[in-house]
Each structure stands twice: as C-alpha cells, then as structure tokens.
Scaffold this motif. Sequence first.
Motif: not given
Length: 94
Positions: A68-81
């Motif tokens: 799920t963290y990797c998905d967040c990074i891919e979607l451009g919300v890695g900083e929030d993750a």
Amino acid sequence: MSGSETWNLNSIEERRIGRQGQIKPYSEVQLFFLLRLERLLRVRREHAGLSTSNDSWAKLLSRAIYSTYCDCIELGVGEDARSLLSRDKATAQS
C-alpha cells in the motif's frame, strides 16, 4: 461510516492543508490508498500486543502495508504516506 473511519478521514483531511494553508487536492484513488495505509497501520498496532497474534499474520500485514505504501508513492502521495508511517512509529515507541 463508523467513528473510527470518520477519525481516519478527518486525520487525512487535516494533512491536506499545507504549510501555506493551501489545500492539497486528493483524487479518490489517492485518498483510498492513504486511508487503507492508515487502517493497516492501526490493525498492526492493535494486534501487536495480542498474545494470539502469530508470525505469519504479522508478515502478511507487513507485506500489505509495504504494498500500500508503494501504491501511495506511485500515486504521488508518498510524502503523506511517509508521514503516516512516521506517526505510527512514534505512537508505537510511546
């Protein structure tokens, strides 16, 4: 929507407001994965102290969190993750 889901949504919404007071818009997919990550982290905290939790459950949960963290990074919300992960780590240490 239950009280804990409302709290999760509120905590995500609070992070949407940047330092300059500007709102960062999340797409539905970004919000879905941030909420999923927050829920998985909460489940891990809740099950960490249980004597019945087993090693395979913990591994499965860790893989789901990482995915799920990797998905967040891919979607451009890695900083929030990363912010969610940092907050979870600080909570676990206290």
